[in-house]
Design an enzyme around this catalytic site. Structure first.
Site, PDB file in Angstrom:
ATOM      1  N   ASN A 191     -10.417   0.774   2.014  1.00  0.00           N
ATOM      2  CA  ASN A 191      -8.975   0.761   1.797  1.00  0.00           C
ATOM      3  C   ASN A 191      -8.723   0.529   0.311  1.00  0.00           C
ATOM      4  O   ASN A 191      -8.880  -0.584  -0.194  1.00  0.00           O
ATOM      5  CB  ASN A 191      -8.336  -0.354   2.634  1.00  0.00           C
ATOM      6  CG  ASN A 191      -6.816  -0.405   2.484  1.00  0.00           C
ATOM      7  OD1 ASN A 191      -6.248   0.234   1.611  1.00  0.00           O
ATOM      8  ND2 ASN A 191      -6.173  -1.177   3.332  1.00  0.00           N
TER       9      ASN A 191
ATOM     10  N   HIS B 129      12.652   1.235   4.946  1.00  0.00           N
ATOM     11  CA  HIS B 129      12.467  -0.194   4.638  1.00  0.00           C
ATOM     12  C   HIS B 129      13.122  -1.019   5.750  1.00  0.00           C
ATOM     13  O   HIS B 129      14.328  -0.933   5.961  1.00  0.00           O
ATOM     14  CB  HIS B 129      13.123  -0.504   3.287  1.00  0.00           C
ATOM     15  CG  HIS B 129      12.613  -1.752   2.636  1.00  0.00           C
ATOM     16  ND1 HIS B 129      12.500  -2.950   3.295  1.00  0.00           N
ATOM     17  CD2 HIS B 129      12.177  -1.985   1.368  1.00  0.00           C
ATOM     18  CE1 HIS B 129      12.028  -3.869   2.477  1.00  0.00           C
ATOM     19  NE2 HIS B 129      11.808  -3.303   1.297  1.00  0.00           N
TER      20      HIS B 129
ATOM     21  N   HIS C 163      -2.575   6.881   5.330  1.00  0.00           N
ATOM     22  CA  HIS C 163      -3.144   5.782   4.540  1.00  0.00           C
ATOM     23  C   HIS C 163      -4.329   5.149   5.255  1.00  0.00           C
ATOM     24  O   HIS C 163      -4.226   4.750   6.416  1.00  0.00           O
ATOM     25  CB  HIS C 163      -2.063   4.733   4.275  1.00  0.00           C
ATOM     26  CG  HIS C 163      -2.596   3.421   3.794  1.00  0.00           C
ATOM     27  ND1 HIS C 163      -3.419   3.325   2.698  1.00  0.00           N
ATOM     28  CD2 HIS C 163      -2.429   2.158   4.262  1.00  0.00           C
ATOM     29  CE1 HIS C 163      -3.729   2.044   2.502  1.00  0.00           C
ATOM     30  NE2 HIS C 163      -3.152   1.324   3.436  1.00  0.00           N
TER      31      HIS C 163
ATOM     32  N   HIS D 250      -1.808  19.613   6.917  1.00  0.00           N
ATOM     33  CA  HIS D 250      -2.804  18.591   6.578  1.00  0.00           C
ATOM     34  C   HIS D 250      -2.137  17.217   6.562  1.00  0.00           C
ATOM     35  O   HIS D 250      -1.041  17.060   6.011  1.00  0.00           O
ATOM     36  CB  HIS D 250      -3.446  18.880   5.214  1.00  0.00           C
ATOM     37  CG  HIS D 250      -4.007  20.257   5.107  1.00  0.00           C
ATOM     38  ND1 HIS D 250      -5.171  20.640   5.746  1.00  0.00           N
ATOM     39  CD2 HIS D 250      -3.553  21.364   4.451  1.00  0.00           C
ATOM     40  CE1 HIS D 250      -5.420  21.906   5.475  1.00  0.00           C
ATOM     41  NE2 HIS D 250      -4.460  22.367   4.698  1.00  0.00           N
TER      42      HIS D 250
ATOM     43  N   CYS E 298       0.804  -1.229   0.000  1.00  0.00           N
ATOM     44  CA  CYS E 298       0.000   0.000   0.000  1.00  0.00           C
ATOM     45  C   CYS E 298       0.835   1.277   0.000  1.00  0.00           C
ATOM     46  O   CYS E 298       0.296   2.355  -0.218  1.00  0.00           O
ATOM     47  CB  CYS E 298      -0.933  -0.006   1.219  1.00  0.00           C
ATOM     48  SG  CYS E 298      -2.107  -1.374   1.223  1.00  0.00           S
TER      49      CYS E 298
ATOM     50  N   HIS F 249     -14.270   5.429   5.353  1.00  0.00           N
ATOM     51  CA  HIS F 249     -15.707   5.223   5.434  1.00  0.00           C
ATOM     52  C   HIS F 249     -16.355   5.239   4.051  1.00  0.00           C
ATOM     53  O   HIS F 249     -17.194   4.379   3.731  1.00  0.00           O
ATOM     54  CB  HIS F 249     -16.336   6.309   6.314  1.00  0.00           C
ATOM     55  CG  HIS F 249     -17.805   6.128   6.541  1.00  0.00           C
ATOM     56  ND1 HIS F 249     -18.764   6.635   5.678  1.00  0.00           N
ATOM     57  CD2 HIS F 249     -18.492   5.484   7.528  1.00  0.00           C
ATOM     58  CE1 HIS F 249     -19.971   6.328   6.133  1.00  0.00           C
ATOM     59  NE2 HIS F 249     -19.835   5.631   7.245  1.00  0.00           N
TER      60      HIS F 249
END
Length: 419
Positions: free
Chosen positions: A351, A230, A318, A314, A151, A347
């Site tokens: 995802n 990573h 994710h 802001h 993702c 909502h």
């Protein structure tokens, strides 16, 4: 002359699926039951992994009743063919690119770089080749397809585009972030694999970047920083999100119990790298003094968590799930309005993997909150295990683009969720 070339975000577009793919939570549950009755082999759910478990996960997920799933998955039994998967991906990618090109009026012949990221669906020819063929992009285009990167791959694609734009002059980079559900619906009874079925939904985004100085005036944002972390050298990190076969040979994505601790550690490392780049001097000083006291005076002193709200306006976290948003809200000391875009995206759209951070940025624009000089922080987690961040600065008061995914529903948000 030695300074890096500025990278501008001209515009971006998020895919809004057609209304007939919209699905409510009761309809999801009803669909699963119908599939089990008609084709028991599709969902061989044991008592341990019953439909009650799926209901519980869906109800606690933070997803609403207006998310979208592929047409092939709505059929009984679900059609998990290569043709159906291609149809889903083409619908998502082409719709996002068509809208982006219409809004920017950029000729496809001017695009010199194309990067498409999709973690689990990587056919041959590649997805980037599919885009080249559809839009008849030029033969010397720099084409990349990123697979298996989870993702957080959307920010990896942005970082790669940034590096390429330092080398190739006066050109555009088209970045496309998506994921495919048709081919990757898990139909076994392993609980750790069933969770992904409950959270992931259809979505995708197309982003147009430029290194042309003439594009500054019409661009929405300038890329300020990208930070990639990573932790895959550690075995627990590497294996906490893994695609594999269950004991009956059915393929799915396993989420292990280590994922929470792994995510926390990886996020901490990413933030520690990003902090010095964006935080004001006062916050850096407080962090340094606390670190020195903890190291040389009292090891029990808690780490000082910098106030990122003094540097970032802001936050686009994710939308991986309610628990992830809750954890980052707590650890970063954020307020409900800071995570409103993430919760609302989860909502409304679920995802959508690597594209979720773009739906969140679009939410902020639709609310009229993005002002000139504001900084937006996109942060995403992915298998491997990775945590990646991108920081953008608004070049003007940013209005939502034409055909924004929030165009017809922004007034309903934020919604109050039962915790």
């Amino acid at each position: 002359m030695g300074r890096p070339k500025p990278v501008f975000l001209v515009d971006y577009s998020c895919h809004l699926p057609p209304p007939h793919l919209k699905i409510t939570i009761p309809r999801i549950i009803d669909h699963i039951n119908k599939v089990r009755e008609a084709h028991p082999s599709c969902y061989e759910l044991t008592e341990e992994a019953s439909s009650d478990f799926l209901v519980k996960i869906i109800e606690r997920s933070g997803l609403g009743d207006e998310t979208y799933i592929p047409e092939a998955v709505l059929k009984i039994p679900p059609q998990q063919t290569m043709a159906a998967a291609r149809e889903e991906t083409e619908q998502v990618i082409f719709d996002a690119i068509d809208n982006l090109l219409a809004n920017t009026k950029v000729s496809t012949r001017d695009i010199g770089i194309i990067i498409v990221n999709s973690s689990l669906f990587n056919p041959t020819p590649s997805l980037s080749a599919m885009v080249v063929n559809k839009y008849k992009l030029r033969s010397n285009i720099k084409s990349f397809s990123l697979g298996g990167m989870g993702c957080s791959a959307g920010i990896i694609a942005i970082d790669l585009a940034k590096d390429l734009l330092q080398v190739h002059k006066n050109t555009y980079a088209l970045v496309v972030s998506t994921e495919n559900l048709t081919r990757n619906l898990y139909i076994g009874n392993n609980r750790s694999m069933l969770i992904t079925n409950c959270l992931f939904r259809v979505g995708g985004a197309a982003i147009l970047l430029s290194n042309k100085s003439a594009d500054r005036r019409r661009s929405k944002y300038k890329l300020v920083h990208t930070v990639r972390t990573h932790t895959g050298a550690d075995d627990k990190s590497f294996r906490c999100v893994q695609q594999e076969d269950d004991n009956k040979g059915k393929t799915g994505v396993t989420l292990t119990k280590d994922i929470t601790s792994v995510a926390s550690r990886t996020i901490t490392k990413n933030i520690a790298t990003l902090g010095p780049l964006v935080l004001p001097l006062s916050e850096k000083f407080r962090f340094f003094m606390t670190y020195m006291r903890k190291k040389f005076i009292d090891s029990k002193i808690k780490h000082y968590v910098p106030d990122f709200k003094r540097a970032i306006d802001h936050f686009c976290i994710h939308a991986g799930g309610r628990a992830l948003i809750d954890e980052l809200e707590k650890n970063l000391g954020l307020s409900p309005i800071d995570v409103e875009a993430s919760r609302s995206t989860l909502h409304r759209f679920g995802n959508t993997s690597s594209s979720s951070i773009w739906y969140e940025l679009a939410y902020t624009e639709a609310k009229g909150r993005m002002k000139k000089g504001n900084k937006a922080w996109q942060i995403a987690l992915g298998s491997g295990f990775k945590c990646n961040s991108a920081v953008w600065v608004a070049l003007r008061n940013v209005e939502p683009s034409v055909n924004s995914p929030w165009e017809h529903c922004i007034a309903k948000y934020p919604v109050k969720l039962d915790l």
